[in-house]
Design a protein around this motif. Sequence first.
Motif, PDB file in Angstrom:
ATOM      1  N   THR A 271      26.265 -34.672  69.148  1.00  0.00           N
ATOM      2  CA  THR A 271      25.817 -35.930  68.545  1.00  0.00           C
ATOM      3  C   THR A 271      24.346 -36.126  68.871  1.00  0.00           C
ATOM      4  N   VAL A 273      21.218 -39.284  68.214  1.00  0.00           N
ATOM      5  CA  VAL A 273      20.698 -40.504  67.615  1.00  0.00           C
ATOM      6  C   VAL A 273      19.183 -40.486  67.789  1.00  0.00           C
ATOM      7  N   SER A 284      27.858 -34.962  55.343  1.00  0.00           N
ATOM      8  CA  SER A 284      28.091 -36.400  55.496  1.00  0.00           C
ATOM      9  C   SER A 284      29.579 -36.738  55.498  1.00  0.00           C
ATOM     10  N   SER A 288      31.211 -38.369  58.774  1.00  0.00           N
ATOM     11  CA  SER A 288      31.709 -39.740  58.657  1.00  0.00           C
ATOM     12  C   SER A 288      33.087 -39.883  59.269  1.00  0.00           C
ATOM     13  N   ARG A 291      32.822 -39.434  63.085  1.00  0.00           N
ATOM     14  CA  ARG A 291      32.099 -40.571  63.675  1.00  0.00           C
ATOM     15  C   ARG A 291      33.027 -41.753  63.875  1.00  0.00           C
ATOM     16  N   GLU A 292      33.891 -42.022  62.900  1.00  0.00           N
ATOM     17  CA  GLU A 292      34.799 -43.157  63.018  1.00  0.00           C
ATOM     18  C   GLU A 292      35.894 -42.883  64.059  1.00  0.00           C
ATOM     19  N   GLU A 296      31.231 -43.130  67.193  1.00  0.00           N
ATOM     20  CA  GLU A 296      29.910 -42.636  67.556  1.00  0.00           C
ATOM     21  C   GLU A 296      28.805 -43.533  67.001  1.00  0.00           C
ATOM     22  N   TYR A 297      28.565 -44.603  67.745  1.00  0.00           N
ATOM     23  CA  TYR A 297      27.486 -45.545  67.437  1.00  0.00           C
ATOM     24  C   TYR A 297      26.736 -45.833  68.729  1.00  0.00           C
ATOM     25  N   ARG A 303      23.182 -47.979  66.196  1.00  0.00           N
ATOM     26  CA  ARG A 303      22.882 -47.007  65.138  1.00  0.00           C
ATOM     27  C   ARG A 303      23.959 -45.933  65.077  1.00  0.00           C
ATOM     28  N   PRO A 304      24.383 -45.539  63.871  1.00  0.00           N
ATOM     29  CA  PRO A 304      25.334 -44.421  63.770  1.00  0.00           C
ATOM     30  C   PRO A 304      24.682 -43.137  64.268  1.00  0.00           C
ATOM     31  N   ARG A 305      25.419 -42.386  65.082  1.00  0.00           N
ATOM     32  CA  ARG A 305      24.883 -41.139  65.608  1.00  0.00           C
ATOM     33  C   ARG A 305      25.066 -40.006  64.611  1.00  0.00           C
TER      34      ARG A 305
END
Length: 426
Positions: A271, A273, A284, A288, A291-292, A296-297, A303-305
Motif C-alpha cells: 500500500t 499513500v 482500479s 477497490s 481496499r474496502e 485501506e484509508y 485518503r484512500p491508499r
Amino acid sequence: MSIAVVCGTNWGDEGKGRMVDYLAREADAVVRYQGGNNAGHTVVNEFGSFALHLIPSGIFNSHVTCVLGPGTVIDLEALNVEIENLEAAGIDCGNIKISDRATILFPFYRDEDAWEEERLGDRAYGSTKNGIAPAYGDRHAKKAMRVGELLYPDSFRAQLKHIVDWKNLVASGVFKRESGVSYDRMVNWAMTYGEHVKHRICDTTALLEDMAAAGKRILFEAQLGALRDVYYGIYPYTTSSCALAAFAPVGGGLFNHPVDRVVGVMKAFSTCVGEGPFLTEMSSEEASSLRETAMEYGATTGRPRGIGHFDAVASRFGTQVQGATEIALTKLDSLSGLANLKICTHYDYRGEHLTRFPLNPVLEEASPIYETCEGWTEDITDCRKFDELPVAAQAYVLRIEALIACRIRFVSVGPERSQLIDRGPV
C-alpha cells in the motif's frame, strides 16, 4: 534490560501501531523518535479503535512511560487534542513525557506547507500539509524553537520574534502572501497550548538512561517506513525525518545502550499513500475491492491508499536498510478469498532484471516481474498457530520470507491484539 525498535519496511501504514501495542505489554517505556502528527497509527484493543498521531502506541498500557523524543516535531495544539480525546475514552495519559529538545511545530508551518504544495502544482510531493517539512527544514536551518524553551518565557518570546520576522520575509518574498504571520497570535498559541503540557517536559535522555541502568525494557516506535525515509526512500516523495531504526538512539535520546532487536513491519500486500513511484499498483477494480476489505484509508488524512501486489524488491531493501532482525507480516487475513496472489520478484529496466531497489529515475521507467502464488478461501482470523493456516497461506508467507531474506516471526490475521500468530524466534 532489553531495547527494541518497531519500524516500517515499506511506504508507511504497515501496521506498526498494532505491533507496538502488542509488544508494549512487556515494555516499561515506548519512545517515538521521529516524525510529527502527519501520519497515524491505528490501534484496536479492548479499549476500542484509536488513530494515534503523536502519542506512542504504548499509551494503552498504564505501566508504560510514553516518550516523545528529541527527534520529533510537536504541534502543541494537536497534542492537546489527542490527549483530550484519549482521556475522554478513559485512557490514562499521566505517563506521557516530552523531550525538552523536541521541535515546536507552529501554525505558520502548516501554512507554509500548503503554500509550497500549491506552488509545486503537478510536481507536489503529496504532503499532508501538517507543516512537517518546513518544521524540520527550520530545525536544520537553525531557525526553530524547542519545546523546552516554553519553560523560559522571556527568552521564548524574544526568540520567537526573530523567527516570525523571518517567516514574514518568506511569506511575502517566496510565496507572495500579503497577510503574514502575527507575532502576538503565535505567542498566545504557544502559551495557551504549552501551558497544558509544561508539566510533561523534561530531559528525556536522563529519564531513559536511568531506566536503562535499572534494567528496564525500552521500545522505540517509528513513524512511516523505509521507503519514505528522507535518506533512503523515494526522495523527494518522502517524509522529512529519518524513519530508520539506526536513528532511534539519536531521535529517541538513549546512548551507550545497543539495540537488541529490530522488528520490521510489512503488509502481506503493498500500500502507498502520497506521491511517488509505486510499481506494483493494481488495476482500479482489483484495488477497490481489496481496499474496502482491508479498510485501506489514511489514519490522519482519510485518503484512500494505493493498493499493490506484494513487492519483494522494495520489501527486501526496506528490511535491509532497517537492519531488521525479524519481521511482522500484517493483514494476511485481507487476502482470503483471492484465487491467485502475485509477488513482484524483480524489476525490468530496459531489458535488465533488477533485484536491488533503485533510484526514482529507474523506478519511473521500470516494470514489475511477477510470480503467481495460489490463494485460499478459508477465513483465517481465528488461526493462532502457523500450521493452522491453509497450506496455500503458509506457502505464501514462506515464499515472502525467502525473498526478503529475514525471518517472519509474527503473522497478523486481524486487528485485535489476540489475532496474531507468533512463530517464535529462530
